[in-house]
Design a protein around this motif. Structure first.
Motif, PDB file in Angstrom:
ATOM      1  N   ILE A 164     -71.074 -30.249  15.588  1.00 42.47           N
ATOM      2  CA  ILE A 164     -70.959 -30.062  17.132  1.00 42.47           C
ATOM      3  C   ILE A 164     -71.968 -29.295  17.844  1.00 42.47           C
ATOM      4  O   ILE A 164     -72.476 -29.205  18.708  1.00 42.47           O
ATOM      5  CB  ILE A 164     -69.467 -30.514  18.137  1.00 42.47           C
ATOM      6  CG1 ILE A 164     -69.514 -30.561  18.506  1.00 42.47           C
ATOM      7  CG2 ILE A 164     -68.705 -28.739  17.534  1.00 42.47           C
ATOM      8  CD1 ILE A 164     -69.927 -31.937  18.994  1.00 42.47           C
ATOM      9  N   GLY A 165     -72.006 -28.387  16.717  1.00 45.27           N
ATOM     10  CA  GLY A 165     -72.739 -26.600  17.399  1.00 45.27           C
ATOM     11  C   GLY A 165     -74.006 -27.664  17.623  1.00 45.27           C
ATOM     12  O   GLY A 165     -75.239 -27.149  18.282  1.00 45.27           O
ATOM     13  N   ARG A 166     -74.372 -27.789  15.977  1.00 42.75           N
ATOM     14  CA  ARG A 166     -76.172 -28.701  15.888  1.00 42.75           C
ATOM     15  C   ARG A 166     -75.897 -29.706  16.443  1.00 42.75           C
ATOM     16  O   ARG A 166     -77.024 -29.765  17.395  1.00 42.75           O
ATOM     17  CB  ARG A 166     -76.054 -29.263  14.717  1.00 42.75           C
ATOM     18  CG  ARG A 166     -77.244 -29.621  14.303  1.00 42.75           C
ATOM     19  CD  ARG A 166     -77.589 -29.965  12.814  1.00 42.75           C
ATOM     20  NE  ARG A 166     -76.390 -31.268  13.129  1.00 42.75           N
ATOM     21  CZ  ARG A 166     -76.042 -31.738  11.729  1.00 42.75           C
ATOM     22  NH1 ARG A 166     -76.859 -31.204  10.619  1.00 42.75           N
ATOM     23  NH2 ARG A 166     -75.457 -33.008  11.732  1.00 42.75           N
ATOM     24  N   ASP A 167     -74.891 -30.621  17.091  1.00 43.74           N
ATOM     25  CA  ASP A 167     -75.377 -31.626  18.155  1.00 43.74           C
ATOM     26  C   ASP A 167     -75.603 -30.852  19.438  1.00 43.74           C
ATOM     27  O   ASP A 167     -76.162 -31.609  20.258  1.00 43.74           O
ATOM     28  CB  ASP A 167     -74.191 -32.728  17.717  1.00 43.74           C
ATOM     29  CG  ASP A 167     -73.986 -33.547  16.454  1.00 43.74           C
ATOM     30  OD1 ASP A 167     -74.835 -33.386  16.332  1.00 43.74           O
ATOM     31  OD2 ASP A 167     -72.854 -33.714  16.542  1.00 43.74           O
ATOM     32  N   MET A 168     -74.686 -30.202  19.912  1.00 36.98           N
ATOM     33  CA  MET A 168     -74.898 -29.829  21.610  1.00 36.98           C
ATOM     34  C   MET A 168     -76.388 -29.150  21.498  1.00 36.98           C
ATOM     35  O   MET A 168     -76.723 -28.923  22.415  1.00 36.98           O
ATOM     36  CB  MET A 168     -73.498 -28.553  21.945  1.00 36.98           C
ATOM     37  CG  MET A 168     -72.414 -29.018  22.059  1.00 36.98           C
ATOM     38  SD  MET A 168     -72.142 -30.307  22.675  1.00 36.98           S
ATOM     39  CE  MET A 168     -72.597 -29.331  24.469  1.00 36.98           C
ATOM     40  N   ASP A 169     -77.074 -28.242  20.069  1.00 36.09           N
ATOM     41  CA  ASP A 169     -78.226 -27.616  20.746  1.00 36.09           C
ATOM     42  C   ASP A 169     -79.459 -28.869  20.659  1.00 36.09           C
ATOM     43  O   ASP A 169     -80.435 -28.791  21.352  1.00 36.09           O
ATOM     44  CB  ASP A 169     -78.694 -27.243  19.281  1.00 36.09           C
ATOM     45  CG  ASP A 169     -77.739 -26.154  19.056  1.00 36.09           C
ATOM     46  OD1 ASP A 169     -77.858 -24.810  19.882  1.00 36.09           O
ATOM     47  OD2 ASP A 169     -77.491 -25.739  17.387  1.00 36.09           O
ATOM     48  N   GLU A 170     -78.839 -30.664  20.717  1.00 37.78           N
ATOM     49  CA  GLU A 170     -80.064 -31.770  20.367  1.00 37.78           C
ATOM     50  C   GLU A 170     -80.069 -31.967  21.704  1.00 37.78           C
ATOM     51  O   GLU A 170     -81.094 -32.298  22.262  1.00 37.78           O
ATOM     52  CB  GLU A 170     -79.870 -32.426  19.444  1.00 37.78           C
ATOM     53  CG  GLU A 170     -79.964 -31.777  18.388  1.00 37.78           C
ATOM     54  CD  GLU A 170     -79.873 -33.117  16.742  1.00 37.78           C
ATOM     55  OE1 GLU A 170     -79.574 -33.437  17.488  1.00 37.78           O
ATOM     56  OE2 GLU A 170     -80.359 -32.186  16.084  1.00 37.78           O
TER      57      GLU A 170
END
Length: 571
Positions: A75-81
Motif C-alpha cells: 500500500i505504501g508503494r501504491d501510495m507513492d504512485e
C-alpha cells in the motif's frame, strides 16, 4: 521405682534408639526429598507447558507480522504512485480499504503525511476527526527511527479501538521522511487467541517491546500504567532470544513463571506466563496431606520404639532377677556338690561295712535258701553302691574336686584290663565281645579314661540283648579314637543330644538293673575335663557307636609333649 537403664553404647537399648533416630531421619528425609522433587517436577512441567505456549504465540505473531508488513509495503508503494492531488480522493480510499481487507487479522489501515495528518483511513471516508497521529507514539517512532517497521502500543484510532499498531515509514525520493502507513490490529482477536493457550486462571500473555513498553497484553493492561521496564523478564529478553523467568508482575502483582521469545528482525518479543498458584496448587495439596502422614509415621515409629524400649527394660529386669535366682541356685548346687564330694567317704563307709557283714553272715549259714537270700542282698547292695558312686562322682566333678594327672600312657595298659573284665560279663548275657587294641602311647589320665571307657561299655551291655559289643581303636591324625560299638536298639536322632544330659534314660532299656542316667553325663564331663572330645552315632534298629578322641603322646616318652599340649574339644 526401678531406675531406667543407661543408654550405653553397644547395648540393645542403644541400638533401638539409634534405629529410632535412623527411622525418623529416613521418614523426614525421604518426605522432604519427595516434596522437593515433587515441587521441581511441577515447576519443570509448567516450564515445558508455558514454553510450548509462547512458541505457539511467537509463531502466530511472526506469521501475522510478516503478512501485515507485506500489505503495508504494497500500500505504501501504491501510495507513492498516486498523484498528490488525488491522494485524498475516494479512489485512493477504496484502494486503502481493499488493502485492509488483505490483513490477516481484523483491523484498519491509515495513511499519514509527514506532519501526522491522516490522509486516508480504511474505516471511514473522509478520515473522522481525531484521526491525526502527529502526537501519537507510533507515528513519532516511525518518524524518528529509520527501521522500516515499528510496533506501537495499544491505542484508539478515531472511533476504532483498542488497536495495536504496526507502522511502516514512507520516504521521498531524497530519502527524507514522507509519512507513514499504519495497520491497527484489533486486540480482541489477539485476546481470543490467547484464551486458547490453556495456561489456566490468572495466566498472562502479550507482545512487548525491548524498551519495556507493553504493546498488547491479555488481560488488557492500562496503556498509561506501568510497563515492564525494571523486570527480570525485560533484562533477560534483551540478552537472550528465548528463555523462562519467574517474576512478580509490576502490572497486577501476580507471581508467575514467564516464558518469552523474541520476534526476528523486530524490537519486540512475545511472552506468556502461568501463575505459580496454578503451578503449585496440586503440589501444595499433596504436601498438605503428605506432611501429616509423615508425622503420623514418625509418631508411630516413636511409639513402637518406646514400647520396644519398655519391653527391653522389663526383659532386663526379668533377666536380672533370673540371674540372681540362677546365681543362688548355682551357689546352692555348688554347696551341695562340695558337701557330697567331702562326704563321699562317710557315705561309702556304711555300705562297705554292710557288705562285709553280709559276707560274714553268708559264711555262717548252712541252708542254701538262706545263702541265696544273703547273695541277693549282697547284689542289691552292690547296685546301690554303684548308684551312689555315680552320684558322688558327678558331685565331685561339679565341685571341681577332680584334678586330672595327664601324662604319657600306653593305651593298652588302660584298655586291656577293661577288655579282660568285660568279656565274661558279655558272655554271661549271651553276647559276643570283640576287642581291637592299638599299640600307641596317649596323653591322658589313665584312671579317668578308664572310668569313661567302663561307663561306655556298661551302657552298651545294659542296652544290648542280641549280637555283641566291640571295643576298638582307630588312629585319626595325631589322635586315637576309642570306639564302643553295640548292636542294641539304637537311639532316635532327636535324642542324640539329650543322652548326654544328667538323669536321661532311653526308653528302650532291656533287662538288667535300672541306673540313674548319669553314666554318659559323667563320660562327657570327664571328656571336657581331659580335653577328650566325645561323640555318638546311631541307627535305630542297628545299634550305636560311642567314641572318645585321645591325643597321641610324643615319641620321647618323657611326657613333655603332654605337658605343653592343650587339645581342643572340637578336634
Amino acid at each position: 521405682m526401678t531406675p531406667t537403664p543407661p543408654f550405653r553404647q553397644g547395648t540393645l537399648r542403644y541400638r533401638v534408639m539409634v534405629a529410632m533416630a535412623a527411622y525418623g531421619a529416613l521418614v523426614m528425609g525421604s518426605t522432604g526429598l519427595f516434596i522437593l522433587h515433587d515441587h521441581d517436577t511441577e515447576v519443570a512441567a509448567a516450564r515445558t507447558r508455558v514454553t510450548a505456549a509462547v512458541n505457539l504465540l511467537a509463531e502466530h505473531t511472526e506469521r501475522n507480522f510478516t503478512a501485515i508488513n507485506l500489505v503495508l509495503h504494497h500500500i505504501g508503494r501504491d501510495m507513492d504512485e498516486v498523484p498528490p492531488e488525488r491522494i485524498g480522493g475516494g479512489s485512493t480510499w477504496m484502494m486503502v480499504q481493499d488493502a485492509a481487507g488483505l490483513l490477516p487479522l481484523p483491523g484498519i489501515i491509515a495513511v499519514y503525511g509527514a506532519d501526522g495528518h491522516a490522509v486516508q483511513v480504511s474505516s471511514a471516508f473522509p478520515p473522522p476527526p481525531g484521526s491525526d497521529a502527529g502526537e501519537q507514539e507510533f507515528f513519532q517512532t516511525a518518524r524518528d527511527d529509520p527501521a522500516p517497521l515499528s510496533v506501537g502500543r495499544t491505542i484508539r484510532l478515531g472511533g476504532d479501538g483498542p488497536l495495536f499498531t504496526l507502522t511502516r515509514r514512507r520516504v521521498d525520493e531524497a530519502g527524507g521522511f514522507a509519512g507513514a502507513v499504519t495497520a491497527g490490529i484489533d486486540t480482541a482477536y489477539f485476546t481470543a487467541f490467547n484464551r486458547h493457550l490453556g495456561l489456566g486462571d490468572g495466566a498472562v500473555s502479550g507482545i512487548y517491546r525491548t524498551d519495556g513498553a507493553i504493546i498488547v497484553r491479555f488481560p488488557m493492561a492500562d496503556p498509561t500504567g506501568p510497563g515492564i521496564e525494571n523486570t527480570g523478564l525485560l533484562a533477560q529478553a534483551r540478552t537472550a532470544p528465548a528463555g523462562t523467568v519467574r517474576l512478580v508482575s509490576p502490572v497486577d502483582g501476580g507471581d508467575r513463571l514467564m516464558a518469552y521469545r523474541r520476534i526476528e528482525e523486530t524490537s519486540v518479543f512475545v511472552a506468556a506466563g502461568i501463575r505459580m498458584d496454578t503451578v503449585l496448587g496440586p503440589w501444595r495439596t499433596r504436601t498438605a496431606w503428605l506432611i501429616p502422614t509423615a508425622l503420623l509415621l514418625l509418631a508411630a515409629g516413636v511409639l513402637a520404639g518406646r514400647a520396644l524400649i519398655h519391653a527391653l527394660d522389663r526383659q532386663e529386669r526379668t533377666m536380672a532377677e533370673l540371674d540372681t535366682m540362677r546365681a543362688a541356685a548355682e551357689k546352692a548346687h555348688a554347696a551341695k556338690s562340695r558337701f557330697m564330694a567331702a562326704a563321699s567317704h562317710d557315705l561309702r563307709q556304711p555300705i562297705q561295712a554292710l557288705r562285709l557283714f553280709l559276707g560274714i553272715l553268708e559264711e555262717t549259714l548252712d541252708k542254701p535258701a538262706h545263702v541265696q537270700i544273703t547273695q541277693n542282698a549282697t547284689r542289691a547292695l552292690e547296685a546301690s553302691e554303684r548308684l551312689l558312686s555315680s552320684l558322688l562322682d558327678a558331685s565331685r566333678l561339679d565341685a571341681g574336686a577332680v584334678t586330672p594327672a595327664i601324662g604319657p600312657v600306653p593305651l593298652s595298659a588302660v584298655l586291656d584290663p577293661i577288655a579282660t573284665q568285660t568279656g565274661p560279663l558279655a558272655t554271661e548275657k549271651g553276647l559276643r565281645f570283640l576287642y581291637h587294641p592299638l599299640d600307641v602311647t596317649v596323653c591322658t589320665d589313665p584312671s579317668l579314661l578308664e572310668r569313661m571307657v567302663r561307663n561306655l561299655l556298661a551302657n552298651a551291655l545294659r542296652y544290648t540283648d542280641h549280637g555283641g559289643v566291640m571295643l576298638g581303636c582307630r588312629r585319626r591324625g595325631d589322635a586315637v579314637r576309642i570306639e564302643v560299638w553295640d548292636t542294641g536298639p539304637g537311639i532316635p536322632p532327636a535324642a542324640l543330644a539329650a543322652i548326654w544330659d544328667e538323669f536321661y534314660q532311653a526308653g528302650t532299656r532291656t533287662t538288667g538293673e535300672k541306673g540313674l542316667g548319669l553314666g554318659l553325663s559323667i563320660v562327657q564331663r570327664l571328656g571336657a575335663l581331659l580335653h577328650h572330645p566325645t561323640g555318638v552315632e546311631s541307627r535305630e534298629g542297628r545299634g550305636s557307636v560311642f567314641s572318645i578322641t585321645v591325643p597321641l603322646a610324643g615319641g620321647s616318652g618323657d611326657g613333655s609333649a603332654c605337658q605343653h599340649r592343650e587339645p581342643s574339644l572340637h578336634e
